[in-house]
Design a protein around this motif. Structure first.
Motif, PDB file in Angstrom:
ATOM      1  N   TYR A   1      -2.960   8.061  14.373  1.00 33.87           N
ATOM      2  CA  TYR A   1      -2.340   7.331  13.255  1.00 33.87           C
ATOM      3  C   TYR A   1      -2.104   5.859  13.582  1.00 33.87           C
TER       4      TYR A   1
ATOM      5  N   GLU B   1      -4.725   8.976   4.007  1.00 36.76           N
ATOM      6  CA  GLU B   1      -4.717   9.076   5.472  1.00 36.76           C
ATOM      7  C   GLU B   1      -5.032  10.524   5.882  1.00 36.76           C
TER       8      GLU B   1
ATOM      9  N   ALA C   1       0.338   5.012   1.594  1.00 44.46           N
ATOM     10  CA  ALA C   1      -0.572   5.603   2.586  1.00 44.46           C
ATOM     11  C   ALA C   1      -0.190   7.056   2.879  1.00 44.46           C
ATOM     12  N   PRO C   2      -0.280   7.916   1.880  1.00 51.20           N
ATOM     13  CA  PRO C   2       0.112   9.316   2.108  1.00 51.20           C
ATOM     14  C   PRO C   2      -0.899  10.104   2.942  1.00 51.20           C
ATOM     15  N   SER C   3      -0.402  11.123   3.636  1.00 48.06           N
ATOM     16  CA  SER C   3      -1.262  12.037   4.396  1.00 48.06           C
ATOM     17  C   SER C   3      -1.347  13.352   3.628  1.00 48.06           C
TER      18      SER C   3
ATOM     19  N   CYS D   1      -3.979   3.092  11.283  1.00 46.46           N
ATOM     20  CA  CYS D   1      -3.096   2.426  10.331  1.00 46.46           C
ATOM     21  C   CYS D   1      -3.125   0.903  10.529  1.00 46.46           C
TER      22      CYS D   1
ATOM     23  N   VAL E   1       5.542  -1.089   3.399  1.00 47.99           N
ATOM     24  CA  VAL E   1       6.785  -0.414   3.015  1.00 47.99           C
ATOM     25  C   VAL E   1       6.636   1.034   3.443  1.00 47.99           C
ATOM     26  N   ARG E   2       7.559   1.513   4.249  1.00 42.90           N
ATOM     27  CA  ARG E   2       7.462   2.886   4.754  1.00 42.90           C
ATOM     28  C   ARG E   2       8.850   3.416   5.085  1.00 42.90           C
TER      29      ARG E   2
ATOM     30  N   ARG F   1       0.833  -1.216   0.000  1.00 45.40           N
ATOM     31  CA  ARG F   1       0.000   0.000   0.000  1.00 45.40           C
ATOM     32  C   ARG F   1       0.862   1.258   0.000  1.00 45.40           C
TER      33      ARG F   1
ATOM     34  N   LEU G   1       9.721   5.665  10.639  1.00 46.12           N
ATOM     35  CA  LEU G   1       8.571   5.036  11.290  1.00 46.12           C
ATOM     36  C   LEU G   1       8.910   3.696  11.948  1.00 46.12           C
TER      37      LEU G   1
END
Ligand code: GLU
Length: 297
Positions: free
Chosen positions: A207, A46, A12-14, A211, A224-225, A10, A229
């Motif tokens: 978050y 997000e 998952a941008p804010s 999440c 994947v981040r 995924r 984090l």
């Protein structure tokens, strides 16, 4: 819940600012990994940070991602089996998750402000991600939950909490993970990170909780981040455990820095995808120095 048999990754941008090249690099790795596994890539918006969220950033985010060459098979603009993909539309689902944590006695109400925490923290050091270690002020207060039931029958099952809610971490326990990029990682609860907020005083999920619940229900097999984090991943592993959810695999990416060695952030406007595009840069050129090709064993 069974793990999805196929790879699901995924993005998952804010939408709290314009995406920059650092985001694009992490996302590109996510996309390459999903492709290498013949899997799916989903996009989740997000958008829970009401104070910083702007609708214009959501539109810009979708355009910038498409321009850069990202393709997702599920997302806010294309739908999919786990819709909605905008977190702001998933509140009831997060409330149900919160209720599980409350029933399991994993959380407690906390009325400390950021300032209270800063002044009560003995060691003024914060952990890797800049979050001060919570000194435990409200942990054993035994405060009654300030819970009010909604009088409106349509939403009567909703509960409002007038404090933020913190997850009580198992002090001294080592949380280990085998990261796909960095290998074995260990964090000690209570030392590397403290009790963390899962629900904010303003009534929105934090978050960490949103999440975890989303990655689990959307059957994400690998997260994947950015490496910033990693500590949050340790926190989230505790949440998966408390909620009885399967823990995905993790792959943390090195962060991109500017010439001064400063980590790229949304304030680096000149490196935003928006501006790069405006200056006529080509995505292929921007990616040319990146070593993101994935070879699977
Ligand atoms: N929305 C979060 C961020 O942009 C997502 C991080 C993640 O879990 O990948 O920092």
């Amino acid at each position: 819940m069974n793990r999805a048999p196929n790879y699901r990754g995924r993005l998952a941008p804010s939408p709290t600012g314009h995406l920059h090249l650092g985001h694009a690099r992490t996302f590109w790795i996510a996309q390459e990994r999903a492709r290498a596994h013949g899997g799916e890539l989903i996009l989740r918006n997000e958008d829970l940070d009401a104070a910083r969220f702007k609708m214009e950033f959501v539109e810009a985010m979708l355009q910038d991602l498409r321009w850069f060459g990202f393709e997702w098979s599920e997302g806010p603009d294309v739908g999919g089996p786990f819709a909605p993909y905008n977190q702001s539309e998933r509140m009831d689902f997060y409330r149900a998750g919160l209720e599980k944590l409350r029933a399991g006695n994993f959380i407690y109400p906390c009325t400390c402000s950021r300032k209270d925490i800063r002044s009560a923290t003995r060691a003024p050091h914060a952990n890797d991600d800049g979050e001060p270690i919570y000194p435990g002020t409200c942990r054993n207060k035994g405060d009654k939950w300030q819970v009010t039931s909604d009088k409106n029958p349509a939403t009567a099952s909703r509960i409002t909490y007038h404090a933020s809610l913190r997850f009580r971490v198992p002090d001294g326990e080592t949380i280990s993970l085998t990261d796909g990029n960095f290998g074995e990682q260990k964090f000690v609860a209570g030392k590397d990170f403290g009790d963390f907020v899962v629900w904010r005083g303003d009534g929105s999920p934090a978050y960490q909780l949103a999440c975890v619940l989303d990655d689990a229900v959307m059957q994400i097999t690998e997260v994947v981040r950015g490496a910033d984090l990693l500590v949050s991943t340790a926190r989230q592993i505790l949440l998966y455990r408390a909620l009885g959810l399967p823990v995905p695999d993790f792959f943390h990416c090195e962060l991109m820095c500017d010439e001064a060695g400063q980590r790229l952030a949304k304030r680096h406007d000149s490196l935003s995808l928006r501006q790069l595009r405006g200056r006529g840069e080509s995505p292929a050129n921007l990616r040319s120095g990146w070593k993101t090709e994935i070879s699977l064993p």
